[in-house]
Design an enzyme around this catalytic site. Structure first.
Site, PDB file in Angstrom:
ATOM      1  CG  ASN A  48      32.781  34.148  43.937  1.00  0.00           C
ATOM      2  OD1 ASN A  48      32.952  34.929  43.027  1.00  0.00           O
ATOM      3  ND2 ASN A  48      31.715  33.737  44.549  1.00  0.00           N
ATOM      4  NE  ARG A  49      41.495  33.290  42.702  1.00  0.00           N
ATOM      5  CZ  ARG A  49      42.232  33.894  43.187  1.00  0.00           C
ATOM      6  NH1 ARG A  49      42.672  35.117  43.173  1.00  0.00           N
ATOM      7  NH2 ARG A  49      43.059  33.254  44.129  1.00  0.00           N
TER       8      ARG A  49
END
Ligand code: CTP
Ligand code: CA
Length: 221
Positions: free
Chosen positions: A34-35
Site C-alpha cells: 500500500n502507499r
C-alpha cells in the site's frame, strides 16, 4: 503545558511503535502493498525517543533511515510484524501507526508465476491477516496506553469512533487520507478518546509527532 518538550519526561518508559506498510508476497518477485511511506510513524518514534523513552520501532519496508536513538526491528509481512510486536512486549505504550495489509495471498508460490499463454490471468486467493492492534487490545500484555491509527477517506471521525471500540484501544488517531497525505509531509488528525474528539489543524508530520509525544507523556503522569 502539553506542547512544551521536556527532555526526559518519558525516561524509563518502553514504547512500541509500528510504522510503514507491510509487503505480502505473491511469488518470489511480486507482492501486495500500500502507499504508506512510514514518515508519520518514524517521526513519532523519533519524538518519543527525544523525550527519553526507550523506543522499539517495528517497521515494514520504507527505505527510511532509522531515527536516532530508536531500536528498529525490520519486517516485511503482517505476520512477521505481529511476531515482532509480541517479542517486543512488555511496553508501557504502543502506537500502532503501520498500514498493515488487510489480506495476504493464501499460498505464496515458491517459483515466479508464469503467463500460461492463454491470456487468462492467475486467480489470487486472499485470506485476512491477523489484526495486531485488536490482538494487543485483548491481550493480557496490553500496554497501559494503546493507540491505533486510522486512515480514512470519508466519515473520518465516525469510522474512528467505531474502530476505537472494536479494537479495544484507548485512542484512535484518525487522519483523512483523501488528499495527498500518503507520502506527503503534512497531516490533519483527530484524536478519538473515550472522552470525545480532539481535532488538530493541518500540521507538518514532525509537528504532529512532537505534539502527540507530549500528549502521551501527559497521559502517563
Ligand atoms: N491494524 C493492525 N493489524 C491489522 C490491521 C490494522 O494492527 N491487520 C491496526 C493499524 O496499525 C491501525 C489500526 O489497526 O493502528 C486501524 O487500521 P485500519 O486499517 O484503519 O483498520 P481496519 O480494522 O483494517 O479497518 P479497514 O477496513 O478500515 O481497513
Ligand atoms: Ca485496514
Amino acid at each position: 503545558s502539553s506542547e512544551v518538550e521536556t527532555p526526559g519526561v518519558l525516561a524509563g518508559r518502553h514504547i512500541l511503535v509500528t510504522a510503514g506498510p507491510t509487503h505480502e508476497p505473491i511469488d518470489p518477485v511480486r507482492y501486495i502493498a500500500n502507499r504508506s511511506s512510514g514518515k508519520q510513524g518514524y517521526a513519532i518514534a523519533e519524538a518519543l525517543a527525544k523525550l527519553g523513552a526507550r523506543v522499539t520501532l517495528v517497521s515494514g519496508p520504507t527505505g527510511l533511515p532509522a531515527p536516532a536513538g530508536v531500536n528498529r526491528v525490520d519486517v516485511e509481512t503482517a505476520r512477521q510484524m505481529a511476531a515482532a510486536v509480541d517479542a517486543a512486549l512488555p511496553a508501557d505504550v504502543a502506537v500502532m501507526v503501520a498500514a498493515v495489509a488487510d489480506w495476504r495471498v493464501d499460498t505464496n508460490a515458491d517459483q515466479k508465476i508464469k503467463k500460461d499463454g492463454t491470456g487468462a490471468p492467475p486467480a489470487l486467493s486472499l485470506v485476512e491477516n491477523p489484526d495486531i492492534l485488536a490482538g494487543l487490545g485483548a491481550s493480557d500484555k496490553r500496554p497501559r496506553l494503546l493507540i491505533g491509527f486510522a486512515a480514512e477517506t470519508e466519515k473520518v471521525v465516525d469510522h474512528a469512533v467505531a474502530k476505537r471500540e472494536r479494537k479495544g484501544s484507548d485512542w484512535i488517531v484518525a487522519n483523512d487520507v483523501s488528499g495527498d497525505v500518503m507520502g506527503g509531509d503534512t497531516n490533519t488528525i483527530h484524536i478519538v478518546t473515550r472522552d470525545g474528539v480532539e481535532s488538530w489543524e493541518r500540521l507538518p508530520k514532525a509537528d504532529v509527532a512532537r505534539r502527540l509525544a507530549a500528549r502521551i507523556a501527559d497521559e502517563l503522569v
